[in-house]
Motif scaffolding. Structure first.
Motif, PDB file in Angstrom:
ATOM      1  N   ILE A   1       0.872  -1.182   0.000  1.00 49.07           N
ATOM      2  CA  ILE A   1       0.000   0.000   0.000  1.00 49.07           C
ATOM      3  C   ILE A   1       0.904   1.226   0.000  1.00 49.07           C
ATOM      4  CG2 ILE A   1      -1.775   1.274   1.238  1.00 49.07           C
ATOM      5  CD1 ILE A   1      -2.739  -1.355   2.384  1.00 49.07           C
TER       6      ILE A   1
ATOM      7  N   ASP B   1     -10.288  -0.646  -3.460  1.00 47.44           N
ATOM      8  CA  ASP B   1     -11.530  -1.171  -2.904  1.00 47.44           C
ATOM      9  C   ASP B   1     -11.205  -2.269  -1.894  1.00 47.44           C
ATOM     10  OD1 ASP B   1     -14.062  -2.001  -2.326  1.00 47.44           O
ATOM     11  OD2 ASP B   1     -14.609  -2.540  -4.381  1.00 47.44           O
ATOM     12  N   THR B   2     -11.338  -1.953  -0.616  1.00 47.32           N
ATOM     13  CA  THR B   2     -10.964  -2.904   0.439  1.00 47.32           C
ATOM     14  C   THR B   2     -11.873  -4.129   0.441  1.00 47.32           C
ATOM     15  OG1 THR B   2     -12.303  -1.672   2.038  1.00 47.32           O
ATOM     16  CG2 THR B   2      -9.967  -1.122   1.912  1.00 47.32           C
ATOM     17  N   ASN B   3     -13.149  -3.933   0.116  1.00 47.93           N
ATOM     18  CA  ASN B   3     -14.070  -5.077   0.067  1.00 47.93           C
ATOM     19  C   ASN B   3     -13.656  -6.071  -1.015  1.00 47.93           C
ATOM     20  OD1 ASN B   3     -15.755  -4.103   2.128  1.00 47.93           O
ATOM     21  ND2 ASN B   3     -16.879  -2.829   0.690  1.00 47.93           N
TER      22      ASN B   3
ATOM     23  N   TYR C   1     -10.590  -6.463  -2.252  1.00 51.77           N
ATOM     24  CA  TYR C   1      -9.347  -7.116  -1.813  1.00 51.77           C
ATOM     25  C   TYR C   1      -9.649  -8.252  -0.834  1.00 51.77           C
ATOM     26  CZ  TYR C   1      -5.300  -4.688  -3.722  1.00 51.77           C
ATOM     27  OH  TYR C   1      -4.308  -4.245  -4.544  1.00 51.77           O
ATOM     28  N   ALA C   2     -10.513  -7.970   0.145  1.00 47.78           N
ATOM     29  CA  ALA C   2     -10.847  -8.986   1.154  1.00 47.78           C
ATOM     30  C   ALA C   2     -11.542 -10.175   0.495  1.00 47.78           C
ATOM     31  CB  ALA C   2     -11.739  -8.367   2.233  1.00 47.78           C
TER      32      ALA C   2
ATOM     33  N   THR D   1     -11.220  -8.430   7.575  1.00 49.34           N
ATOM     34  CA  THR D   1     -10.074  -8.100   6.715  1.00 49.34           C
ATOM     35  C   THR D   1     -10.322  -6.789   5.987  1.00 49.34           C
ATOM     36  OG1 THR D   1      -9.502 -10.428   6.413  1.00 49.34           O
ATOM     37  CG2 THR D   1      -8.687  -8.894   4.760  1.00 49.34           C
ATOM     38  N   SER D   2     -11.546  -6.616   5.468  1.00 56.45           N
ATOM     39  CA  SER D   2     -11.894  -5.377   4.771  1.00 56.45           C
ATOM     40  C   SER D   2     -11.785  -4.171   5.701  1.00 56.45           C
ATOM     41  CB  SER D   2     -13.313  -5.488   4.207  1.00 56.45           C
ATOM     42  OG  SER D   2     -13.728  -4.272   3.659  1.00 56.45           O
TER      43      SER D   2
ATOM     44  N   LEU E   1      -8.050  -3.460   6.403  1.00 53.63           N
ATOM     45  CA  LEU E   1      -7.439  -2.787   5.249  1.00 53.63           C
ATOM     46  C   LEU E   1      -7.903  -1.331   5.154  1.00 53.63           C
ATOM     47  CD1 LEU E   1      -7.625  -5.574   2.515  1.00 53.63           C
ATOM     48  CD2 LEU E   1      -5.575  -4.698   3.620  1.00 53.63           C
ATOM     49  N   GLY E   2      -9.189  -1.105   5.452  1.00 54.45           N
ATOM     50  CA  GLY E   2      -9.719   0.266   5.425  1.00 54.45           C
ATOM     51  C   GLY E   2      -9.022   1.163   6.428  1.00 54.45           C
TER      52      GLY E   2
ATOM     53  N   VAL F   1      -5.401   1.817   5.154  1.00 59.18           N
ATOM     54  CA  VAL F   1      -5.401   2.738   4.009  1.00 59.18           C
ATOM     55  C   VAL F   1      -5.716   4.160   4.461  1.00 59.18           C
ATOM     56  CG1 VAL F   1      -6.622   3.330   1.880  1.00 59.18           C
ATOM     57  CG2 VAL F   1      -5.887   0.991   2.268  1.00 59.18           C
TER      58      VAL F   1
END
Length: 199
Positions: free
Chosen positions: A59, A130-132, A134-135, A154-155, A158-159, A162
């Motif tokens: 990232i 888009d974290t969703n 990626y998860a 996980t989403s 990551l959010g 980020v």
């Protein structure tokens, strides 16, 4: 360009030092990244073993590049264009309070530029990362972040990462965007480059 004859030796040395610091900050901003570790579970299909490897999600600190600076400068050019078209009192107001021609205008212009760069950096990152998704992809291929449950946790993780990384990158990008305006006022120079030129 900067006329050397108009500068004192001290101002010239300070300007060179500031320029070197800016170069170091830009390189750190462009190359900086946070590596989130990812592990893939082993899967046995027939006699073959798949997965079981360790990798990472890179990232970048500045995912958006110079786009927020370009968007912010485009928005800030609108009042000047409206002032030119309207003329008279509107043009005088815009020149006084919305352009870096006066001290008040420089302060307002720098603050607006800084805020817009941060907003556009967040906007761009929310679209591009888009974290969703990626998860979902990690879960689909048997990957997981150590210590974080697959799927929605996980989403969310990551959010959070980020958002924190974007805040650092956006603030530094905002500072770099307003730096030419601040330097031209501080050193009494006519600098002909903007934030995008430095990056």
């Amino acid at each position: 360009l900067v006329k050397v004859g108009e500068l004192s030796a001290i101002k010239l040395i300070l300007f060179v030092i500031v320029a070197l610091i800016i170069i170091a900050i830009v390189v750190a901003l462009q190359e900086g990244e946070r590596k989130i570790p990812v592990q893939y579970a082993k899967r046995v299909v027939g006699r073959k073993v798949y997965g079981g490897q360790n990798t990472h999600i890179p990232i970048k600190v500045n995912m958006s590049g110079v786009l927020p600076v370009i968007f912010a400068s485009s928005i800030l050019a609108l009042p000047q264009t409206i002032g030119l078209l309207a003329g008279g009192g509107v043009q005088n107001f815009v020149n006084k309070y919305m352009t870096p021609q006066t001290l008040a205008g420089t302060i307002v212009f720098a603050i607006l530029n800084f805020v817009l760069v941060i907003l556009f950096a967040y906007f761009y990152n929310s679209i591009s990362f888009d974290t969703n998704e990626y998860a979902k992809n990690l879960q689909q291929y048997g990957g997981f972040i150590p210590g974080i449950r697959p799927g929605r946790p996980t989403s969310q993780y990551l959010g959070r990462v980020v958002n924190r990384i974007t805040m650092i990158g956006a603030v530094v990008l905002g500072i770099l965007a307003v730096l030419p305006t601040i330097l031209s006022t501080a050193f009494n120079l006519n600098i002909l480059f903007g934030g995008t030129s430095m990056i």
